[in-house]
Design an enzyme around this catalytic site. Sequence first.
Site, mmCIF file in Angstrom:
data_model
loop_
_atom_site.group_PDB
_atom_site.id
_atom_site.type_symbol
_atom_site.label_atom_id
_atom_site.label_comp_id
_atom_site.label_asym_id
_atom_site.label_seq_id
_atom_site.Cartn_x
_atom_site.Cartn_y
_atom_site.Cartn_z
ATOM 1 N N CYS A 194 65.525 -5.715 -20.676
ATOM 2 C CA CYS A 194 65.340 -7.316 -20.742
ATOM 3 C C CYS A 194 63.920 -7.647 -21.607
ATOM 4 C CB CYS A 194 64.972 -7.541 -19.017
ATOM 5 S SG CYS A 194 64.828 -9.304 -18.603
ATOM 6 N N CYS A 239 70.194 -18.777 -25.989
ATOM 7 C CA CYS A 239 69.112 -18.367 -25.188
ATOM 8 C C CYS A 239 67.949 -19.248 -25.958
ATOM 9 C CB CYS A 239 68.554 -16.619 -25.417
ATOM 10 S SG CYS A 239 67.146 -16.246 -24.377
ATOM 11 N N LYS A 268 64.429 -26.477 -22.187
ATOM 12 C CA LYS A 268 64.633 -25.080 -21.312
ATOM 13 C C LYS A 268 64.151 -25.708 -19.964
ATOM 14 C CE LYS A 268 63.456 -20.522 -20.564
ATOM 15 N NZ LYS A 268 63.874 -19.278 -21.148
HETATM 16 C C1 FAD Z 1 61.468 -12.768 -16.201
HETATM 17 C C2 FAD Z 1 62.894 -13.444 -16.743
HETATM 18 C C3 FAD Z 1 63.209 -14.275 -17.564
HETATM 19 C C4 FAD Z 1 64.444 -14.212 -18.053
HETATM 20 N N1 FAD Z 1 64.816 -15.305 -18.709
HETATM 21 C C5 FAD Z 1 66.041 -15.405 -19.148
HETATM 22 C C6 FAD Z 1 66.441 -16.768 -19.987
HETATM 23 O O1 FAD Z 1 65.432 -17.436 -20.563
HETATM 24 N N2 FAD Z 1 67.723 -17.031 -20.251
HETATM 25 C C7 FAD Z 1 68.686 -16.148 -19.765
HETATM 26 O O2 FAD Z 1 69.856 -16.492 -20.010
HETATM 27 N N3 FAD Z 1 68.260 -15.343 -18.977
HETATM 28 C C8 FAD Z 1 67.210 -14.716 -18.732
HETATM 29 N N4 FAD Z 1 66.853 -13.715 -17.754
HETATM 30 C C9 FAD Z 1 67.859 -13.071 -17.542
HETATM 31 C C10 FAD Z 1 68.630 -13.403 -16.196
HETATM 32 O O3 FAD Z 1 67.687 -13.521 -15.325
HETATM 33 C C11 FAD Z 1 69.448 -12.394 -15.958
HETATM 34 O O4 FAD Z 1 70.587 -12.101 -17.103
HETATM 35 C C12 FAD Z 1 70.196 -12.611 -14.567
HETATM 36 O O5 FAD Z 1 69.521 -12.781 -13.479
HETATM 37 C C13 FAD Z 1 71.252 -11.590 -14.471
HETATM 38 O O6 FAD Z 1 72.140 -12.063 -13.153
HETATM 39 P P1 FAD Z 1 72.898 -10.777 -12.251
HETATM 40 O O7 FAD Z 1 73.695 -11.770 -11.209
HETATM 41 O O8 FAD Z 1 73.800 -9.694 -13.006
HETATM 42 O O9 FAD Z 1 71.727 -10.015 -11.542
HETATM 43 P P2 FAD Z 1 70.322 -10.439 -10.811
HETATM 44 O O10 FAD Z 1 69.740 -11.546 -11.202
HETATM 45 O O11 FAD Z 1 69.334 -9.153 -10.978
HETATM 46 O O12 FAD Z 1 70.840 -10.453 -9.257
HETATM 47 C C14 FAD Z 1 71.342 -9.235 -8.481
HETATM 48 C C15 FAD Z 1 71.852 -9.705 -7.250
HETATM 49 O O13 FAD Z 1 72.159 -8.623 -6.536
HETATM 50 C C16 FAD Z 1 71.726 -8.597 -5.254
HETATM 51 N N5 FAD Z 1 71.609 -6.995 -4.974
HETATM 52 C C17 FAD Z 1 70.943 -6.071 -5.483
HETATM 53 N N6 FAD Z 1 71.222 -4.873 -5.011
HETATM 54 C C18 FAD Z 1 71.999 -5.230 -3.873
HETATM 55 C C19 FAD Z 1 72.523 -4.399 -3.011
HETATM 56 N N7 FAD Z 1 72.356 -2.643 -3.137
HETATM 57 N N8 FAD Z 1 73.094 -4.685 -2.047
HETATM 58 C C20 FAD Z 1 73.424 -6.172 -2.116
HETATM 59 N N9 FAD Z 1 72.979 -7.181 -3.076
HETATM 60 C C21 FAD Z 1 72.204 -6.509 -4.047
HETATM 61 C C22 FAD Z 1 70.353 -9.319 -5.610
HETATM 62 O O14 FAD Z 1 69.715 -9.638 -4.252
HETATM 63 C C23 FAD Z 1 70.888 -10.442 -6.240
HETATM 64 O O15 FAD Z 1 71.313 -11.501 -5.506
HETATM 65 C C24 FAD Z 1 65.415 -13.569 -17.437
HETATM 66 C C25 FAD Z 1 65.288 -12.411 -16.632
HETATM 67 C C26 FAD Z 1 63.843 -12.546 -16.179
HETATM 68 C C27 FAD Z 1 63.528 -11.263 -15.105
#
Ligand code: FAD
Length: 401
Positions: free
Chosen positions: A161, A346, A381
């Site tokens: 990331c 992005c 953004k």
């Molecule tokens: C600081 C920061 C800035 C970012 N900026 C951008 C941007 O500008 N543009 C962009 O496109 N992307 C950006 N991203 C990336 C984006 O946030 C991620 O791609 C996105 O959050 C991924 O989504 P996800 O659902 O795969 O996982 P996550 O967002 O990590 O969510 C995981 C989910 O699973 C749940 N979970 C985890 N473990 C368990 C478990 N064992 N049991 C049950 N539930 C569980 C959590 O509670 C959560 O709801 C950024 C990320 C960060 C950290």
Amino acid sequence: MGKGILVLGSSFGGFNAALHLRKLLGGEHDVNVVSSDPLFTFLPSLPWVVAGMTDPAGVQCPVEPRFRNNEIHYATDVIVRVDPEKHEAVGKNGVYGYDYLVAATGSELDFDAISGLGPYKGFTHAVFTVEQAVMARDALRALLEKGSGTIILGNAQGASCLGPAYELAMIIEAVLRKRRIRNKFRIVFFTNEPHLGHFGLGGFGAMTGMLEDEFADRGIEYRVNAKIASVTKEQVELEGGEKLPNDFSIVVPAFYGNHAYMGVEGLANPRGFILADDYLANPKYPNVYAVGVALAIAPPAPTPVPVGVPKTGQMTDVMAMKAAHNIAADIQNGKKTRGKDFGVVCIADAGDTAFLMSANPLFPPRNRLIHKKGVYFHWLKEALAKYYMASVKYGLPMPTF
Ligand SMILES: Cc1cc2nc3c(=O)[nH]c(=O)nc-3n(C[C@H](O)[C@H](O)[C@H](O)COP(=O)(O)OP(=O)(O)OC[C@H]3O[C@@H](n4cnc5c(N)ncnc54)[C@H](O)[C@@H]3O)c2cc1C
């Protein structure tokens, strides 16, 4: 007979997958979501929280009301094990059966890989939760009040990331400049990438030069191919012997997928990322789909220091839509869509300007590559962040690129 679809996680991947499934499947089948966090957090806004530019309360909202309105059953629980033979996910509070599973659990943070890393047991800050961002914001405020020092933003070995550390370096620089105290602080950025703008994607065209120029203009020092040796309260030591004063640091660690999938033969790789075919389904357990950060994607080529492939929120939304489509196709004997055919769009914010980046496909050579800089991308953004939160809360159509 109706099928039961279980979605694990309720962030970008889980939230969107559940809503798409409900829309595609009608009321005949059950859609259930189990997530460890009852709040949706718009993670892309967290760098602004660190810089004091956004109120943390505005980047979160509960997911349950929106699910309830769409007849999606929701439970808060931490899944500790998935048994794909029994079609069961085992949580701390219960066992959840399924006909189809969508794994959208994102990642776990591997702070333990490096001595002294992380905000809880170590001496670096992080930016993956509102709590972490607020801790970092308060520490940064304290340093600014002190009047001078070194500010470190970095991507550790194995990190994937990569964007947030770039954004933080430029956003914090812009804040210092605006307050006319830029000359009092040294800003050092380091990254595991072989060059700036590699982004775990093998590069992004002219972005390397653009970022080198940007960092030069802003007086941000940078190191590439960086590997952290250790972190203490006093210093961040890089392999090779350089020691940076640890007045304030935010370091992005490597990720695990999830321990709940580890050790299940054929389900996940050794770091707990779910293995999936072109349709986002697991080859051994085809009723298990993976979206977002939980999905295993191999790097396009080896690098001197390990760099993971980023999975952005925008990519995750696209995967969620495609996984939902493919589950509906499985159930209704429809045609599946290739889930891994996606690019990336992005906006990397820089505080007082921003970079728009778009590539398709993800890895070079590409059919489309766009990178542009302008203050209007910063405004875009900000507007997108507000719109996305409103979509989650009030059910406006989700922005999809
Ligand atoms: C600081 C920061 C800035 C970012 N900026 C951008 C941007 O500008 N543009 C962009 O496109 N992307 C950006 N991203 C990336 C984006 O946030 C991620 O791609 C996105 O959050 C991924 O989504 P996800 O659902 O795969 O996982 P996550 O967002 O990590 O969510 C995981 C989910 O699973 C749940 N979970 C985890 N473990 C368990 C478990 N064992 N049991 C049950 N539930 C569980 C959590 O509670 C959560 O709801 C950024 C990320 C960060 C950290």
